[in-house]
Scaffold this motif. Structure first.
Motif, short mmCIF file in Angstrom:
data_model
loop_
_atom_site.label_atom_id
_atom_site.label_comp_id
_atom_site.label_asym_id
_atom_site.label_seq_id
_atom_site.Cartn_x
_atom_site.Cartn_y
_atom_site.Cartn_z
N THR A 168 32.26 29.72 24.58
CA THR A 168 31.78 31.19 25.06
C THR A 168 31.34 31.56 26.24
O THR A 168 31.76 32.39 26.88
N GLY A 169 30.04 30.66 26.30
CA GLY A 169 29.73 30.76 27.68
C GLY A 169 30.41 30.24 28.93
O GLY A 169 30.37 30.97 30.08
N ALA A 170 31.36 29.41 28.53
CA ALA A 170 32.39 29.20 29.63
C ALA A 170 33.42 30.26 29.94
O ALA A 170 33.56 30.28 31.17
N LEU A 171 33.61 30.84 28.89
CA LEU A 171 34.63 32.09 29.01
C LEU A 171 33.92 33.10 29.72
O LEU A 171 34.68 33.93 30.44
N VAL A 172 32.73 33.45 29.48
CA VAL A 172 31.91 34.33 29.95
C VAL A 172 31.88 34.10 31.52
O VAL A 172 32.31 35.05 32.45
N LEU A 173 31.69 32.87 32.10
CA LEU A 173 31.77 32.40 33.46
C LEU A 173 33.11 32.74 33.92
O LEU A 173 33.24 32.99 35.14
N GLN A 174 34.06 32.37 33.24
CA GLN A 174 35.33 32.71 33.65
C GLN A 174 35.84 34.02 34.30
O GLN A 174 36.22 34.58 35.05
N MET A 175 35.26 34.89 33.23
CA MET A 175 35.49 36.42 33.31
C MET A 175 34.37 36.80 34.89
O MET A 175 34.85 37.92 35.51
N LEU A 176 33.43 36.23 34.99
CA LEU A 176 32.59 36.40 36.07
C LEU A 176 33.18 36.13 37.43
O LEU A 176 33.25 36.93 38.41
N ALA A 177 33.63 34.92 37.33
CA ALA A 177 34.75 34.47 38.56
C ALA A 177 35.92 35.50 38.72
O ALA A 177 36.30 35.90 39.82
N LEU A 178 36.44 36.08 37.73
CA LEU A 178 37.60 37.05 37.95
C LEU A 178 37.24 38.15 38.52
O LEU A 178 37.83 38.73 39.26
N SER A 179 36.04 38.66 37.87
CA SER A 179 35.41 39.90 38.45
C SER A 179 35.25 39.93 39.97
O SER A 179 35.34 40.73 40.89
N PHE A 180 34.70 38.55 40.40
CA PHE A 180 34.79 38.33 41.95
C PHE A 180 35.96 38.29 42.58
O PHE A 180 36.03 38.91 43.78
N ALA A 181 37.18 37.88 41.95
CA ALA A 181 38.54 38.11 42.77
C ALA A 181 38.90 39.34 42.69
O ALA A 181 39.67 39.75 43.70
N LEU A 182 38.34 40.19 41.76
CA LEU A 182 39.03 41.47 41.89
C LEU A 182 38.12 42.65 42.77
O LEU A 182 38.52 43.70 42.90
N GLY A 183 37.20 41.82 43.31
CA GLY A 183 36.48 42.75 44.24
C GLY A 183 37.22 43.50 45.32
O GLY A 183 38.02 42.56 45.94
N GLY A 184 36.92 44.66 45.71
CA GLY A 184 37.71 45.32 46.88
C GLY A 184 38.93 45.91 46.20
O GLY A 184 39.48 46.82 47.00
N LEU A 185 39.14 46.08 44.94
CA LEU A 185 40.12 46.97 44.51
C LEU A 185 39.69 48.24 44.28
O LEU A 185 40.32 49.40 44.39
#
Length: 754
Positions: free
Chosen positions: A24-41
């Protein structure tokens, strides 16, 4: 997944619970990385908190439910229930039962949010305003992504397939952001994915592992991905923005002018359409007027439209008086490989016949738009006006701005000062609005500006927003989008209504006679944008500030002869235009401020990628060699080296295809080796090593140097490699399985069953 390979009893339960929280911690980190990719939208931090809080709540809730004993197959169902509660509380507006449970009214309210979001996506640029409908999409998307990742990683025990969901999310910023997907965000997502896989390995195979090698290989792969994105052909900065594959698509996203830029940078032109016309020259084909400027993007203002009927008159032309000379032409267009919600026609259009599907027309700018239909495969005939205002008429026009045109004077409050300052400097001494418009057009053509589709992309100012245009005015290098947007904004700063038109240059004729020019072919290279300025009594008048593209209108040259007329894309021309500047290819090699691509670039890029791939492939071999050297060095510096020797022997055997379980005693393992290397110096050497190993196990440690452990170890290794054969040795060197955790067994070989 997490219940396998764990002991029963209290210890097994504890490990299983730790496994749930680890993944679960790894999945939360994955969501954090995805949020970084979505920055600027989307602007502001609200969307980020909504994304992370929602996804973390659902993922942590899933882990908590499994910890208290809920069956892993039931957990996703309960997560869906929790997601529905979150959506009801946040976006139900009080329609839910007890404020928590969604009702039909709640679902209807969600539908309203979705409809508003679809409309706002079309109207907004990037970054878009943090509107409630966008936050709705973020929260709903966070719920969906979190549940899907949880199901794949834990419920069905297939964490590798989470890469599909991650890739689907990464497509969004790659397609919508002007600079494409940030390579750092891509690397962060890849690293998070690798950590998820590592967490799954620790769950399936508990015990002492060796994560260093796996993480090193993963890190090398991430580095290769980043370098590949910046060096290989077609993967320059911007990802999707650097290369547009397939057919031409215009007006289907929030940034129609950025779509234009993508198509202009195609490695090879794509044929968009062909047409024939009764006019004596090729026609500018206009798609739409982008008349609403948000500060970050030009877009077509949505308003009430009228149904377009086959052959029925369209009009009148806004602002046009009877004093302007005009004539009618007929143009037959056949779309080849171009998809757009807007119909390309010579402007101003009067009627269209032969269309399939339902179409509408806009009374304000005569734009023709499809209703659940596109241009793909269409063949139609448009009747249009060719207008020929004179310079004197335009000088006498202006001054009065109708109420419905005043909105085309809007400028955002944070408009960079350079726009207004440059406009004032360029029009110094001009009196009439016409003189100012001509001075603006001449400013771009006479002050060192160059045409380039690559410079804006490489220097990070591609687009049509206010800050982009400010940078363009400083660098003085760009393509039609920048020229048109800059002139339109500068005109507005001077009090002249202005907008940006998007469409196609006339294309290339296949031949013909003076009275019948033949068939014109229009490709993606002919995509173009130009400014239109409003003059009372004449209407919307096109100008051509782009260096090296299009035709300068005759009415901008007071002393022009009658055959030097305007482009026929809007109030403009009546005869064959005289080209005052050449129409060049979009990518102009050798232009000032740009560097033409080297013919060796693909070769060098390919060589660089090959070297990087080779480096990654050799990484395991290098790591294995470094481990062996470190062990041999330790044997010369310490006491009690028998355990070090045995670790190296087991790793060497595993690399050569032997089974070498940790549960096997040193005596049994040594006997297998001795039998395999019988008759060689390695046979006696392994027996001496066994003797030292057993003495160290039951007595004081032996000094390695004193008994020659390092020499005996090398004798045994040499004997094992000699009897293995060349192919096995090569495989052991390049693919050393000993770098993997000890629980991962290698195939059986001469050493016995795996």
């Amino acid at each position: 997944m997490v219940s396998e390979a764990v002991p029963l009893g209290l210890t097994g339960v504890r490990r299983r619970r730790q496994a749930y929280w680890r993944i679960t911690g790894a999945l939360v980190l994955q969501m954090l990385a995805l949020s970084f990719a979505l920055g600027g939208l989307i602007q502001g931090p609200t969307w980020w908190f909504a994304l992370m809080l929602t996804s973390a709540f659902l993922l942590v809730s899933g882990a908590g439910l499994r910890t208290i004993g809920v069956h892993r197959g039931l957990v996703p169902v309960l997560e869906v229930v929790l997601a529905a509660i979150v959506m009801t509380v946040t976006f139900g507006n009080g329609t839910g039962l007890l404020g928590l449970i969604p009702t039909p009214a709640t679902v209807q309210r969600w539908g309203v949010y979705l409809q508003q979001a679809m409309l706002s996506i079309y109207q907004q640029g990037t970054p878009a305003e943090s509107l409630p409908e966008f936050i709705f999409l973020v929260v709903a998307g966070a719920c969906l992504i979190a549940i899907v990742l949880d199901i794949l990683a834990i419920a069905i025990r297939a964490p590798a397939f989470t890469a599909i969901g991650v890739a689907a999310v990464l497509v969004v910023p790659g397609a919508l952001l002007g600079d494409g997907l940030d390579p750092i965000a891509l690397a962060a997502s890849a690293a998070a994915f690798l950590w998820l896989l590592r967490s799954d390995v620790r769950t399936r195979r508990p015990g002492a592992g060796r994560p260093g090698a796996a993480l090193s290989v993963g890190a090398a792969a991430v580095v290769v991905a980043m370098l590949l994105s910046g060096t290989a052909p077609g993967f320059d900065k911007g990802g999707a923005t650097s290369f547009t594959a397939g057919g031409i698509s215009i007006g289907g996203t929030v940034t129609p002018l950025i779509d234009l830029g993508k198509d202009l940078r195609r490695p090879a032109a794509v044929r968009a359409l062909t047409y024939t016309t009764t006019a004596s020259a090729g026609q500018y084909l206009k798609l739409a007027s982008l008349d609403q400027f948000t500060g970050s993007v030009w877009k077509h203002r949505e308003r009430d439209t009228k149904r377009l009927s086959d052959g029925v008159a369209v009009g009148p032309v806004p602002g046009l008086s009877d004093t302007v000379k005009r004539s009618k032409i007929s143009t037959t267009v056949e779309i080849d490989d171009m998809t757009s919600r807007w119909l390309p026609v010579p402007a101003p259009v009067q009627s269209v016949k032969g269309l399939n599907g339902t179409w509408s027309w806009d009374p304000d700018d005569l734009t023709l738009g499809g209703i659940n239909v596109t241009t793909q495969g269409q063949k139609y005939t448009a009747t249009s006006l060719v207008l020929a205002p004179t310079a004197d008429q335009l000088k006498a026009a202006g001054g009065f701005v109708p109420a419905d045109i005043q909105r085309d004077l809007f400028l955002p409050s944070n408009m960079p000062a350079i726009v207004g300052q440059t406009a004032l400097a360029a029009t110094a001494g001009a009196v009439s609005e016409y003189d100012k418009a001509v001075a603006l057009q001449d400013y771009f053509r006479d002050n060192g500006f160059v045409y380039s589709t690559q410079t804006p992309l490489k220097q990070g100012y591609d687009g049509d927003g206010a800050r982009v245009i400010a940078k363009f005015l400083e660098v003085k290098s760009g393509y039609c989008v920048h020229f048109a947007s800059a002139m339109a904004l500068m005109a507005r700063s001077l009090g002249i209504p202005a907008r940006v038109a998007e469409g196609y240059l006339p294309g290339t004729s296949s031949g013909g006679t003076a009275n019948s020019p033949g068939t014109y072919t229009v490709t993606s290279d002919d995509l173009h944008a130009w400014p239109e300025l409003y003059f009372a009594g004449v209407g919307w008048v096109p100008f051509e500030p782009t260096v090296g593209r299009g035709t300068i209108p005759s009415y901008t040259r007071p002393n022009a002869t009658p055959d030097q007329v305007a482009p026929t894309s809007a109030p403009g021309s009546s005869a064959a235009p005289k080209r005052l500047v050449p129409t060049d290819q979009p990518n102009v090699a050798g232009a000032a401020g740009t560097t033409p691509p080297s013919p060796l670039q693909p070769v060098l890029s390919g060589l660089g990628v090959a070297l990087l791939v080779l480096a990654v492939l050799l990484t395991p071999a290098v790591l294995r060699r470094m481990r062996r050297r470190a062990r041999l060095r330790r044997l010369s510096e310490s006491w009690g080296g028998a355990s070090i020797v045995w670790d190296e022997l087991r790793d060497t055997a595993r690399d050569l295809g032997w089974s070498a379980p940790d549960t096997e005693t040193p005596r049994v393992f040594a006997r297998r080796i001795a039998a395999a290397v019988e008759g060689t110096p390695g046979e006696e050497a392994v027996l001496r090593l066994l003797d030292v190993r057993e003495r160290d196990a039951f007595g004081p440690p032996t000094r390695a140097v004193a008994v020659g452990l390092a020499d005996d170890l090398q004798r045994v290794i040499a004997a094992l490699e000699a009897q293995a054969g060349r192919g096995v040795r090569l495989k052991a060197a390049l693919i050393p399985v000993s770098l993997l955790p000890a629980g991962w067994r290698s195939p059986a070989s001469v050493g016995g069953p795996a």
